[in-house]
Design a protein around this motif. Structure first.
Motif, short mmCIF file in Angstrom:
data_model
loop_
_atom_site.label_atom_id
_atom_site.label_comp_id
_atom_site.label_asym_id
_atom_site.label_seq_id
_atom_site.Cartn_x
_atom_site.Cartn_y
_atom_site.Cartn_z
N LEU A 176 0.82 -1.22 0.00
CA LEU A 176 0.00 0.00 0.00
C LEU A 176 0.85 1.26 0.00
O LEU A 176 0.45 2.28 -0.55
CB LEU A 176 -0.89 0.02 1.25
N ASN A 177 2.01 1.17 0.63
CA ASN A 177 2.84 2.36 0.74
C ASN A 177 3.82 2.52 -0.42
O ASN A 177 4.51 3.53 -0.50
CB ASN A 177 3.58 2.36 2.08
N ALA A 178 3.87 1.52 -1.30
CA ALA A 178 4.87 1.59 -2.36
C ALA A 178 4.29 1.58 -3.78
O ALA A 178 4.88 2.17 -4.69
CB ALA A 178 5.84 0.42 -2.22
N LEU A 179 3.16 0.93 -3.98
CA LEU A 179 2.66 0.77 -5.35
C LEU A 179 2.21 2.10 -5.95
O LEU A 179 1.76 3.00 -5.22
CB LEU A 179 1.49 -0.23 -5.38
N SER A 180 2.30 2.19 -7.27
CA SER A 180 1.85 3.42 -7.95
C SER A 180 0.33 3.48 -7.87
O SER A 180 -0.33 2.44 -7.71
CB SER A 180 2.28 3.38 -9.42
N PRO A 181 -0.23 4.70 -8.00
CA PRO A 181 -1.69 4.80 -7.94
C PRO A 181 -2.37 3.94 -9.00
O PRO A 181 -3.41 3.33 -8.75
CB PRO A 181 -1.96 6.29 -8.20
N GLU A 182 -1.75 3.84 -10.18
CA GLU A 182 -2.35 3.05 -11.27
C GLU A 182 -2.40 1.56 -10.90
O GLU A 182 -3.38 0.87 -11.15
CB GLU A 182 -1.56 3.20 -12.59
N GLU A 183 -1.30 1.10 -10.30
CA GLU A 183 -1.22 -0.31 -9.92
C GLU A 183 -2.22 -0.60 -8.78
O GLU A 183 -2.92 -1.63 -8.80
CB GLU A 183 0.22 -0.62 -9.49
N LEU A 184 -2.32 0.32 -7.84
CA LEU A 184 -3.29 0.15 -6.75
C LEU A 184 -4.71 0.06 -7.30
O LEU A 184 -5.49 -0.82 -6.94
CB LEU A 184 -3.23 1.34 -5.79
N GLU A 185 -4.99 0.96 -8.22
CA GLU A 185 -6.33 0.98 -8.81
C GLU A 185 -6.62 -0.34 -9.53
O GLU A 185 -7.68 -0.94 -9.37
CB GLU A 185 -6.45 2.14 -9.81
N ARG A 186 -5.63 -0.81 -10.27
CA ARG A 186 -5.81 -2.07 -11.01
C ARG A 186 -6.10 -3.23 -10.05
O ARG A 186 -7.00 -4.03 -10.26
CB ARG A 186 -4.56 -2.38 -11.85
N ILE A 187 -5.34 -3.28 -8.97
CA ILE A 187 -5.51 -4.38 -8.02
C ILE A 187 -6.90 -4.33 -7.38
O ILE A 187 -7.60 -5.34 -7.29
CB ILE A 187 -4.40 -4.31 -6.94
N LEU A 188 -7.31 -3.13 -6.97
CA LEU A 188 -8.63 -3.01 -6.31
C LEU A 188 -9.74 -3.37 -7.29
O LEU A 188 -10.74 -4.00 -6.94
CB LEU A 188 -8.85 -1.60 -5.77
N PHE A 189 -9.54 -2.99 -8.55
CA PHE A 189 -10.56 -3.24 -9.55
C PHE A 189 -10.59 -4.72 -9.95
O PHE A 189 -11.64 -5.36 -9.96
CB PHE A 189 -10.32 -2.36 -10.77
N GLU A 190 -9.41 -5.26 -10.24
CA GLU A 190 -9.36 -6.65 -10.74
C GLU A 190 -9.60 -7.69 -9.65
O GLU A 190 -10.32 -8.66 -9.85
CB GLU A 190 -8.00 -6.94 -11.38
N TYR A 191 -8.98 -7.50 -8.50
CA TYR A 191 -9.06 -8.53 -7.45
C TYR A 191 -10.19 -8.28 -6.47
O TYR A 191 -10.56 -9.17 -5.70
CB TYR A 191 -7.74 -8.63 -6.67
N GLY A 192 -10.70 -7.05 -6.45
CA GLY A 192 -11.78 -6.75 -5.50
C GLY A 192 -13.08 -6.43 -6.23
O GLY A 192 -14.12 -6.28 -5.61
N GLU A 193 -13.02 -6.28 -7.55
CA GLU A 193 -14.16 -5.84 -8.35
C GLU A 193 -14.80 -4.62 -7.69
O GLU A 193 -16.01 -4.52 -7.57
CB GLU A 193 -15.15 -7.01 -8.55
N GLU A 194 -13.93 -3.72 -7.25
CA GLU A 194 -14.34 -2.52 -6.51
C GLU A 194 -14.60 -1.39 -7.51
O GLU A 194 -13.68 -0.94 -8.19
CB GLU A 194 -13.24 -2.14 -5.50
N ARG A 195 -15.84 -0.93 -7.58
CA ARG A 195 -16.14 0.12 -8.55
C ARG A 195 -15.54 1.47 -8.17
O ARG A 195 -15.38 2.35 -9.00
CB ARG A 195 -17.66 0.25 -8.78
N TRP A 196 -15.17 1.64 -6.89
CA TRP A 196 -14.58 2.91 -6.46
C TRP A 196 -13.05 2.82 -6.42
O TRP A 196 -12.38 3.57 -5.71
CB TRP A 196 -15.13 3.32 -5.09
N ALA A 197 -12.52 1.88 -7.21
CA ALA A 197 -11.07 1.61 -7.16
C ALA A 197 -10.23 2.87 -7.36
O ALA A 197 -9.27 3.11 -6.62
CB ALA A 197 -10.72 0.57 -8.22
#
Ligand code: SAM
Length: 296
Positions: free
Chosen positions: A140-161
């Motif tokens: 959480l403290n190291a990944l780029s915002p784009e990578e964080l967004e991708r993870i939340l979207f792909e692995y969490g199916e989070e619409r507010w990623a």
């Protein structure tokens, strides 16, 4: 405190695996040893169980439970993707069945200090195998915002990623995010109140996504479906219990591909789900789906 994990769909799994005396089985996700013990009971007096789990607490717990079965079982603290190598060291060529009961055990979920639960308070760890280098906080403290967004979207199916990823980045610019509580606060603050469901905690998807990433859960599952199944003898079966749609999709598609290629036959046209009675007794079983395929 003592936490007990209640195994899911035990009868269904045992029937599908066709446990019989003298057979050899692998429980790749031993956890508290519930399914494992049942396999040993049903394959007695001479069946054999190879148990694997990468979590030290699970290994300790299961070892205690399975002690009465003596040399009918061997237990390894390993990622289940290493099953073929383990069998080689044991000079075993094939096994009669494999069980993977994916996800977390109650033992992991309920210990706050492991950082899996958004309900408890604890460090953002989330490693099932504590020998791994990177914790949830590290990511959480190291990944780029784009990578964080991708993870939340792909692995969490989070619409507010996108929004949550942005909020994480702006929070960590002030100070590093270290606890489950601080992550939960960011999520509650970021998802608009009118979209926060009362039935499902708003933090569920983000926590799921980060846990999947920390433990590389989907990659491990894919590896078994690509090659791990090859250690099954002809007529041997693999049962996989999954707890969310991403995993279930991978299992379903993996089995279908193996059937098309003439390697396996699907034994569960539709996934088995727990009976209403089981769901009532064990609410954690609600999202479980069990699929099985047989080597031909
Ligand atoms: C749902 S629990 C299994 C519970 C078990 N069937 C029982 O009856 O007690 C899942 C377990 O799988 C383990 N696990 C998940 N992925 C793994 C992997 N790739 N390799 C080894 N163990 C894994 C977790 O550490 C956890 O203990």
């Amino acid at each position: 405190m003592e936490f007990k994990h209640i195994p899911v769909m035990v009868e269904e799994v045992m029937d599908l695996l066709r446990c019989e005396p003298g057979r050899t089985y692998v429980d790749g996700t031993l956890g508290g040893g519930g399914h494992g013990e049942e396999i040993l009971k049903r394959t007695g007096p001479d069946g054999f169980l190879i148990g694997m789990d990468w979590d030290k607490e699970a290994i300790d717990e299961a070892s205690k439970r399975l002690k009465p079965y003596g040399n009918r079982t061997r237990i390894f603290r390993e990622n289940f993707i290493h099953l073929p190598e383990i069998l080689k060291t044991m000079k075993i060529e094939t096994v009669d069945g494999i069980l993977l009961d994916l996800g977390l055990s109650s033992i992991q979920l309920e210990r706050g200090e492991r950082g899996f639960s958004f309900r408890g308070e604890g460090p953002l760890d989330m490693r099932m195998d504590e020998r791994k280098d990177h914790t949830a906080a590290d990511l959480l403290n190291a990944l780029s915002p784009e990578e964080l967004e991708r993870i939340l979207f792909e692995y969490g199916e989070e619409r507010w990623a996108k929004r949550i990823a942005k909020a994480i980045v702006s929070e960590r610019e002030q100070e590093p995010i270290q606890t489950t509580e601080s992550l939960r606060r960011i999520i509650y603050r970021t998802i608009p109140k009118r979209f926060q469901s009362r039935r499902i905690d708003p933090a569920t998807r983000t926590f799921q996504a980060i846990r999947i990433k920390v433990n590389e859960e989907l990659e491990n599952l894919k590896r078994v479906l690509e090659s791990g199944w090859k250690v099954l003898s002809k007529g041997g079966r693999i049962c996989i219990i999954s707890f969310h749609s991403l995993e279930d999709r991978i299992v379903k598609e993996g089995f279908r591909r193996l059937e098309r290629e003439g390697m396996m036959q699907i034994a569960t046209k539709k996934p088995f789900v727990p009976s209403e009675e089981e769901q009532e007794k064990n609410p954690r079983s609600r999202s479980a789906k069990l699929r099985c395929a047989e080597r031909i």
